[in-house]
Design an enzyme around this catalytic site. Structure first.
Site, PDB file in Angstrom:
ATOM      1  N   LYS A  25      13.440 -14.292 -42.960  1.00 20.94           N
ATOM      2  CA  LYS A  25      14.105 -15.588 -43.136  1.00 20.94           C
ATOM      3  C   LYS A  25      15.607 -15.397 -43.349  1.00 20.94           C
ATOM      4  O   LYS A  25      16.417 -16.071 -42.732  1.00 20.94           O
ATOM      5  CB  LYS A  25      13.502 -16.293 -44.360  1.00 20.94           C
ATOM      6  CG  LYS A  25      14.295 -17.475 -44.846  1.00 20.94           C
ATOM      7  CD  LYS A  25      13.644 -18.140 -46.038  1.00 20.94           C
ATOM      8  CE  LYS A  25      14.093 -17.641 -47.380  1.00 20.94           C
ATOM      9  NZ  LYS A  25      15.425 -18.072 -47.809  1.00 20.94           N
ATOM     10  N   ASN A  26      15.969 -14.442 -44.231  1.00 20.43           N
ATOM     11  CA  ASN A  26      17.377 -14.300 -44.599  1.00 20.43           C
ATOM     12  C   ASN A  26      18.219 -13.670 -43.500  1.00 20.43           C
ATOM     13  O   ASN A  26      19.435 -13.583 -43.620  1.00 20.43           O
ATOM     14  CB  ASN A  26      17.515 -13.496 -45.897  1.00 20.43           C
ATOM     15  CG  ASN A  26      17.076 -14.314 -47.096  1.00 20.43           C
ATOM     16  OD1 ASN A  26      16.730 -15.494 -46.965  1.00 20.43           O
ATOM     17  ND2 ASN A  26      17.074 -13.698 -48.265  1.00 20.43           N
TER      18      ASN A  26
ATOM     19  N   CYS B 265      16.880 -23.430 -53.808  1.00 28.18           N
ATOM     20  CA  CYS B 265      16.160 -23.146 -55.046  1.00 28.18           C
ATOM     21  C   CYS B 265      17.052 -23.331 -56.263  1.00 28.18           C
ATOM     22  O   CYS B 265      18.234 -22.982 -56.237  1.00 28.18           O
ATOM     23  CB  CYS B 265      15.650 -21.705 -55.032  1.00 28.18           C
ATOM     24  SG  CYS B 265      14.229 -21.459 -53.970  1.00 28.18           S
TER      25      CYS B 265
ATOM     26  N   ARG C 270      24.893 -22.373 -58.485  1.00 27.90           N
ATOM     27  CA  ARG C 270      25.136 -21.557 -57.296  1.00 27.90           C
ATOM     28  C   ARG C 270      26.390 -22.097 -56.617  1.00 27.90           C
ATOM     29  O   ARG C 270      26.318 -22.831 -55.636  1.00 27.90           O
ATOM     30  CB  ARG C 270      23.917 -21.586 -56.368  1.00 27.90           C
ATOM     31  CG  ARG C 270      22.711 -20.883 -56.992  1.00 27.90           C
ATOM     32  CD  ARG C 270      21.505 -20.884 -56.103  1.00 27.90           C
ATOM     33  NE  ARG C 270      21.554 -19.871 -55.075  1.00 27.90           N
ATOM     34  CZ  ARG C 270      20.544 -19.622 -54.238  1.00 27.90           C
ATOM     35  NH1 ARG C 270      19.439 -20.317 -54.324  1.00 27.90           N
ATOM     36  NH2 ARG C 270      20.654 -18.692 -53.316  1.00 27.90           N
TER      37      ARG C 270
ATOM     38  N   ASP D  41      15.215 -11.128 -55.285  1.00 34.81           N
ATOM     39  CA  ASP D  41      14.109 -11.855 -54.649  1.00 34.81           C
ATOM     40  C   ASP D  41      12.751 -11.185 -54.887  1.00 34.81           C
ATOM     41  O   ASP D  41      11.709 -11.788 -54.625  1.00 34.81           O
ATOM     42  CB  ASP D  41      14.358 -11.977 -53.131  1.00 34.81           C
ATOM     43  CG  ASP D  41      15.444 -12.988 -52.817  1.00 34.81           C
ATOM     44  OD1 ASP D  41      15.892 -13.697 -53.734  1.00 34.81           O
ATOM     45  OD2 ASP D  41      15.848 -13.071 -51.638  1.00 34.81           O
TER      46      ASP D  41
ATOM     47  N   ARG E 243       9.078 -22.734 -47.658  1.00 29.17           N
ATOM     48  CA  ARG E 243      10.456 -22.454 -47.245  1.00 29.17           C
ATOM     49  C   ARG E 243      10.610 -21.008 -46.775  1.00 29.17           C
ATOM     50  O   ARG E 243      11.536 -20.709 -46.018  1.00 29.17           O
ATOM     51  CB  ARG E 243      11.418 -22.718 -48.410  1.00 29.17           C
ATOM     52  CG  ARG E 243      11.549 -24.199 -48.746  1.00 29.17           C
ATOM     53  CD  ARG E 243      12.695 -24.440 -49.715  1.00 29.17           C
ATOM     54  NE  ARG E 243      13.734 -23.485 -49.427  1.00 29.17           N
ATOM     55  CZ  ARG E 243      14.307 -22.689 -50.324  1.00 29.17           C
ATOM     56  NH1 ARG E 243      13.965 -22.755 -51.576  1.00 29.17           N
ATOM     57  NH2 ARG E 243      15.232 -21.841 -49.966  1.00 29.17           N
TER      58      ARG E 243
END
Ligand code: UD1
Length: 407
Positions: free
Chosen positions: A11-12, A105, A110, A294, A386
């Protein structure tokens, strides 16, 4: 849990790469893109910009050259944190970008100050008007940019913006995550001139134009860790195919310290966890190649039943222990002191009604449930969707009984 799973695309890596296609004149094809709600959100943004983004199976085609707009509506920005990854490519390509604060999230504050500061250093004027942020630059130019912290997203935005900027950009204290290497490899394949991705100093020589290409997204190291931890929590054995262990050394080392038996090949990882688990005295989240933030929740779920006391220190995000309260409902013994979590291993967890409150916390609860006695009811699946293609399907294939009762 027992059996084999092939790990999804990262995903990242896929999300910034989808944004980067805006820099290319023509149609890019990305393979191994995971089917996730964050990917749908990125597709929606690309389509709104006019880029004609299509997904079939795990292949996405995007006509970045067709981009006609440089505004991202607030409703799209709020869908995910990674919407900020559109700033560098849109600005680099069109010289203007209007957006607002990204969602994603809830892991504590952030901010995006480092993103905006980096764009300013490359010649952009940034005006914050209430919720909206307007950036414009007649022409971005190369710059020397030193990051106070090796932020993954800021490193990626600088690299993307710099590919079409005039002159050379030298980025120091850059993040070294494998996804940055993947993004740079994609951009270099399009004709960019990026050296040093994966190291602390990245040098980008601006070019006139980028050309479309086909590229296969790297495997998802956090999804691989999730499957390993779920198997270990259930005292099972697993083969995770398509994983790249060289990207996952810090997590694999914790699994070994915890007493799991690992077999490591370049493209797959075997894990067997028949022996009782041992606590790991100190796990500190750090930028890559340190232990990834993560992976923190997921390893905590595993170590909740390891003999002895494990201590976690979260140094990246301010508030990333929301899963701990839910693990308590399952019988875990965890105490939080600011950024430190003290996990006293209990012999076993029991099923309970729990709720995912963020993506990796949700995955951690699923891993814990795989090893817990009895039934767990997990709510908040939208967080898990997600980042995981089909968590319930993977668990079922590995011998757990999972029934999804809402979508
Ligand atoms: C990326 C990952 C995310 C991972 C995180 C840390 C993606 C899509 N997401 O997120 O899964 O948890 O790296 O490995 O790749 N910061 C600022 N100002 C800024 C930007 C960041 O203060 O302008 C701070 C953040 O608040 C945080 C730290 O820097 O405390 C790290 O954030 P960063 O590396 O930027 O994370 P993301 O790129 O958002």
């Amino acid at each position: 849990m027992q059996g084999e799973v092939t790990v999804q695309g990262a995903k990242n890596s896929a999300l910034p790469m989808m944004a980067a296609t805006i820099l290319c004149k023509g149609q890019c094809v990305l393979h191994n893109v995971p089917r996730l709600t964050d990917v749908w959100a990125a597709s929606r943004i690309l389509n709104r910009l006019g880029c004609n983004c299509h997904m079939e199976g795990n292949t996405v085609t995007i006509d970045g050259g067709a981009a006609q707009s440089w505004e991202i509506p607030d409703s799209d920005m709020r869908q995910m944190r990674s919407s900020i990854m559109f700033l560098g490519p849109i600005l680099g390509r069109t010289g203007a970008c209007t957006l607002s604060l990204p969602g994603g999230c809830e892991l504590g504050p952030r901010p995006i100050d480092l993103h905006l500061e980096a764009m300013r250093r490359m010649g952009a004027a940034v005006a914050e008007e209430g919720e909206r942020i307007r950036c414009c630059a007649k022409e971005l130019h190369g710059a020397k940019i030193h990051l106070p912290f090796p932020s993954v997203g800021v490193s990626e935005n600088v690299i993307m913006a710099a590919t079409l900027a005039k002159g050379e950009t030298v980025l120091t204290n850059a993040a070294r995550e494998p996804e940055i290497i993947d993004l740079a490899a994609f951009l270099n394949q399009c004709g960019a001139k990026i050296r040093g991705a994966g190291e602390s100093t990245v040098v980008i020589q601006g070019v006139e134009k980028l050309y479309p290409t086909s590229y296969t997204v790297m495997p998802d190291r956090i999804a691989a860790v999730t499957w390993l931890c779920a198997a270990a929590a259930s005292k099972g054995s697993i083969c995770v195919r398509g994983a790249r262990p060289s990207d996952m050394e810090a997590c694999l080392s914790v699994l070994e310290q915890a007493g799991c038996r690992l077999g490591i090949c370049p493209d797959r990882i075997f894990l067997e966890a028949s022996r009782p688990l041992r606590a790991v005295p100190e796990i500190r989240t750090m930028p890559h190649p340190g232990f990834p933030t993560d992976g923190q929740a997921i390893l905590m779920a595993l170590l909740a039943t390891a003999a002895g006391t494990s201590v976690f220190e979260e140094t990246i995000f301010e508030s990333r222990y929301m899963h701990a309260g839910e693990l308590l409902r399952m019988g875990a013994n965890i105490r939080i002191f600011g950024r430190t979590a003290i996990v006293r291993g209990v012999p076993r967890l029991h099923g309970a009604a729990v709720a995912a409150q963020d993506l990796r916390g949700g995955a951690a609860l699923a891993a814990a449930a795989a090893g817990a006695e009895g039934e767990t009811v997990l709510r908040g699946l939208s967080h898990i969707d997600r980042g995981y293609e089909d968590l319930a399907g993977v668990f079922n294939n590995l011998g757990c009984q999972v029934r999804r009762i809402s979508f």
